[in-house]
Design a protein around this motif. Structure first.
Motif, PDB file in Angstrom:
ATOM      1  N   GLY A 170      -0.861  19.055  14.211  1.00 10.82           N
ATOM      2  CA  GLY A 170      -0.274  17.947  14.944  1.00 10.82           C
ATOM      3  C   GLY A 170      -0.996  16.625  14.832  1.00 10.82           C
ATOM      4  N   VAL A 171      -2.083  16.579  14.069  1.00 15.83           N
ATOM      5  CA  VAL A 171      -2.825  15.323  13.889  1.00 15.83           C
ATOM      6  C   VAL A 171      -3.124  15.107  12.402  1.00 15.83           C
ATOM      7  CG1 VAL A 171      -3.865  15.409  16.185  1.00 15.83           C
ATOM      8  CG2 VAL A 171      -5.057  16.466  14.248  1.00 15.83           C
ATOM      9  N   LEU A 172      -3.487  13.878  12.048  1.00 11.41           N
ATOM     10  CA  LEU A 172      -3.831  13.569  10.679  1.00 11.41           C
ATOM     11  C   LEU A 172      -5.325  13.749  10.443  1.00 11.41           C
ATOM     12  CD1 LEU A 172      -1.705  10.364   9.952  1.00 11.41           C
ATOM     13  CD2 LEU A 172      -1.186  12.722   9.356  1.00 11.41           C
ATOM     14  N   VAL A 173      -5.653  14.402   9.333  1.00 20.03           N
ATOM     15  CA  VAL A 173      -7.045  14.640   8.965  1.00 20.03           C
ATOM     16  C   VAL A 173      -7.227  14.259   7.510  1.00 20.03           C
ATOM     17  CG1 VAL A 173      -7.324  16.484  10.662  1.00 20.03           C
ATOM     18  CG2 VAL A 173      -6.582  17.051   8.353  1.00 20.03           C
ATOM     19  N   ALA A 174      -8.462  14.187   7.057  1.00 20.69           N
ATOM     20  CA  ALA A 174      -8.747  13.913   5.647  1.00 20.69           C
ATOM     21  C   ALA A 174      -8.199  15.059   4.815  1.00 20.69           C
ATOM     22  CB  ALA A 174     -10.245  13.760   5.431  1.00 20.69           C
ATOM     23  N   PRO A 175      -7.690  14.749   3.601  1.00 18.10           N
ATOM     24  CA  PRO A 175      -7.104  15.804   2.761  1.00 18.10           C
ATOM     25  C   PRO A 175      -8.146  16.801   2.264  1.00 18.10           C
ATOM     26  CG  PRO A 175      -7.273  13.746   1.549  1.00 18.10           C
ATOM     27  CD  PRO A 175      -7.663  13.429   2.965  1.00 18.10           C
TER      28      PRO A 175
ATOM     29  N   THR B 278       4.632  15.039   0.631  1.00 13.09           N
ATOM     30  CA  THR B 278       4.672  15.847  -0.579  1.00 13.09           C
ATOM     31  C   THR B 278       3.764  17.059  -0.443  1.00 13.09           C
ATOM     32  OG1 THR B 278       4.322  15.856  -2.980  1.00 13.09           O
ATOM     33  CG2 THR B 278       2.858  14.468  -1.674  1.00 13.09           C
ATOM     34  N   HIS B 279       4.120  18.138  -1.162  1.00 14.77           N
ATOM     35  CA  HIS B 279       3.234  19.286  -1.272  1.00 14.77           C
ATOM     36  C   HIS B 279       2.301  19.155  -2.475  1.00 14.77           C
ATOM     37  CE1 HIS B 279       6.347  21.271   1.306  1.00 14.77           C
ATOM     38  NE2 HIS B 279       5.298  21.942   1.751  1.00 14.77           N
ATOM     39  N   SER B 280       2.587  18.226  -3.356  1.00 11.39           N
ATOM     40  CA  SER B 280       1.876  18.130  -4.617  1.00 11.39           C
ATOM     41  C   SER B 280       0.621  17.267  -4.491  1.00 11.39           C
ATOM     42  CB  SER B 280       2.792  17.523  -5.693  1.00 11.39           C
ATOM     43  OG  SER B 280       2.065  17.247  -6.875  1.00 11.39           O
TER      44      SER B 280
ATOM     45  N   GLN C 137       0.833  -1.213   0.000  1.00 15.65           N
ATOM     46  CA  GLN C 137       0.000   0.000   0.000  1.00 15.65           C
ATOM     47  C   GLN C 137       0.859   1.252   0.000  1.00 15.65           C
ATOM     48  OE1 GLN C 137      -2.457   1.088   3.584  1.00 15.65           O
ATOM     49  NE2 GLN C 137      -4.147   0.604   2.202  1.00 15.65           N
ATOM     50  N   SER C 138       0.347   2.312  -0.610  1.00 19.75           N
ATOM     51  CA  SER C 138       1.054   3.597  -0.636  1.00 19.75           C
ATOM     52  C   SER C 138       0.179   4.676  -0.011  1.00 19.75           C
ATOM     53  CB  SER C 138       1.426   3.981  -2.070  1.00 19.75           C
ATOM     54  OG  SER C 138       0.286   4.070  -2.898  1.00 19.75           O
ATOM     55  N   LEU C 139       0.827   5.595   0.702  1.00 22.28           N
ATOM     56  CA  LEU C 139       0.117   6.658   1.409  1.00 22.28           C
ATOM     57  C   LEU C 139       0.847   7.974   1.207  1.00 22.28           C
ATOM     58  CD1 LEU C 139      -2.022   7.651   3.503  1.00 22.28           C
ATOM     59  CD2 LEU C 139      -0.368   7.024   5.285  1.00 22.28           C
ATOM     60  N   ALA C 140       0.112   9.005   0.789  1.00 17.83           N
ATOM     61  CA  ALA C 140       0.669  10.346   0.617  1.00 17.83           C
ATOM     62  C   ALA C 140       0.366  11.167   1.853  1.00 17.83           C
ATOM     63  CB  ALA C 140       0.082  11.014  -0.620  1.00 17.83           C
ATOM     64  N   LEU C 141       1.405  11.810   2.394  1.00 15.77           N
ATOM     65  CA  LEU C 141       1.271  12.658   3.567  1.00 15.77           C
ATOM     66  C   LEU C 141       1.400  14.113   3.125  1.00 15.77           C
ATOM     67  CD1 LEU C 141       1.177  12.981   6.683  1.00 15.77           C
ATOM     68  CD2 LEU C 141       3.671  12.741   6.670  1.00 15.77           C
ATOM     69  N   LEU C 142       0.296  14.830   3.140  1.00 17.91           N
ATOM     70  CA  LEU C 142       0.253  16.232   2.744  1.00 17.91           C
ATOM     71  C   LEU C 142       0.344  17.119   3.979  1.00 17.91           C
ATOM     72  CD1 LEU C 142      -2.670  15.780   0.215  1.00 17.91           C
ATOM     73  CD2 LEU C 142      -0.373  16.561  -0.432  1.00 17.91           C
TER      74      LEU C 142
ATOM     75  N   ALA D 121       0.182  13.242  -5.045  1.00 21.39           N
ATOM     76  CA  ALA D 121      -0.472  12.533  -3.946  1.00 21.39           C
ATOM     77  C   ALA D 121      -1.653  11.712  -4.444  1.00 21.39           C
ATOM     78  CB  ALA D 121      -0.937  13.520  -2.882  1.00 21.39           C
ATOM     79  N   ALA D 122      -2.355  12.232  -5.447  1.00 18.48           N
ATOM     80  CA  ALA D 122      -3.534  11.549  -5.968  1.00 18.48           C
ATOM     81  C   ALA D 122      -3.192  10.216  -6.631  1.00 18.48           C
ATOM     82  CB  ALA D 122      -4.262  12.448  -6.959  1.00 18.48           C
TER      83      ALA D 122
END
Length: 237
Positions: free
Chosen positions: A232-237, A214-216, A50-55, A220-221
């Protein structure tokens, strides 16, 4: 049996899905104004393949999160579990062994060895880990555009070319977990797209997991999932 397998055996666990599990991760840094909380309870998981993009905006903590997952820094609280092994339970030397055996890392600085050629820089980490694969090495040289340029040194390369060598070096070990912090930031769009295709191909072929900051949003898509680091937390993009 590698170090991480021995640790899993000793703890009575086996590498299992998810390949990477992060829970309740917190990290603060001291400043003249007091403690600055960068991560305030981050939870994420990645399955094999699996791949995950962190924005996230600059300064949001993306690099801090990747450093912690790579075992380059210690958490204040929370857990990071890679293939059944808690990284917090490992000594510094053991964390280094895990990075060498199971993790490929691409950060914003190239960190190439000036005295080594392109071919030798590309092979360096894989040789140290005892995971050098000549056929995969040749494929990386070709797909990253270095066929015929193997004997060049870093000072003879452009910034974009040096970044491609750094990316190839991380991929050369066929890591179980590939971490990348803005890996295409110094590349033109066409080369960046090819590098990302190569990374995603490795994920599929080896069953590894891929976490990319990534900033892109365009890049990311192309990954399986996207999340955003904010406050400080992860949210939906």
């Amino acid at each position: 049996m590698t170090l991480i397998d021995r640790k899993a055996e000793q703890s009575g666990t086996r590498p299992a899905s998810p390949l990477l599990a992060v829970s309740g991760l917190r990290k603060s840094y001291a400043t003249p104004q007091g403690a600055l909380a960068v991560l305030k309870g981050v939870d994420l998981s990645l399955e094999a393949g699996q791949s995950l993009a962190l924005l996230g905006e600059s300064g949001s903590g993306k690099s801090t999160l990747l450093h912690l997952i790579a075992g380059l820094d210690e958490v204040d609280a929370g857990e990071i579990v890679l293939e059944g092994v808690r990284l917090a339970g490992l000594a510094e030397g053991e964390r280094a062994a895990v990075r060498r055996e199971r993790i490929g890392i691409v950060f914003q600085q190239f960190n190439l060895i000036p005295s080594l050629t392109v071919a030798d820089n590309l092979a360096f980490q894989a040789r140290v880990a005892g995971r050098f694969d000549a056929a995969w090495h040749d494929e990386l040289l070709d797909r990253l555009g270095f066929s015929g340029l193997e004997a060049r040194y870093p000072e003879q390369l452009s910034g974009g070319q040096q970044q491609r060598v750094a990316i190839g070096r991380a991929l050369a070990v066929k890591p179980r977990l590939l971490l990348a912090d803005e890996p295409t930031g110094n590349l033109d769009e066409a080369t960046g797209d090819e590098v990302l295709r190569l990374a995603l191909d490795l994920v599929v072929r080896s069953g590894s997991a891929f976490l990319m900051a990534t900033h892109s949003t365009r890049l990311a898509a192309r990954l399986d999932r996207q999340v955003r680091l904010a406050s400080g937390v992860l949210v939906a993009p």
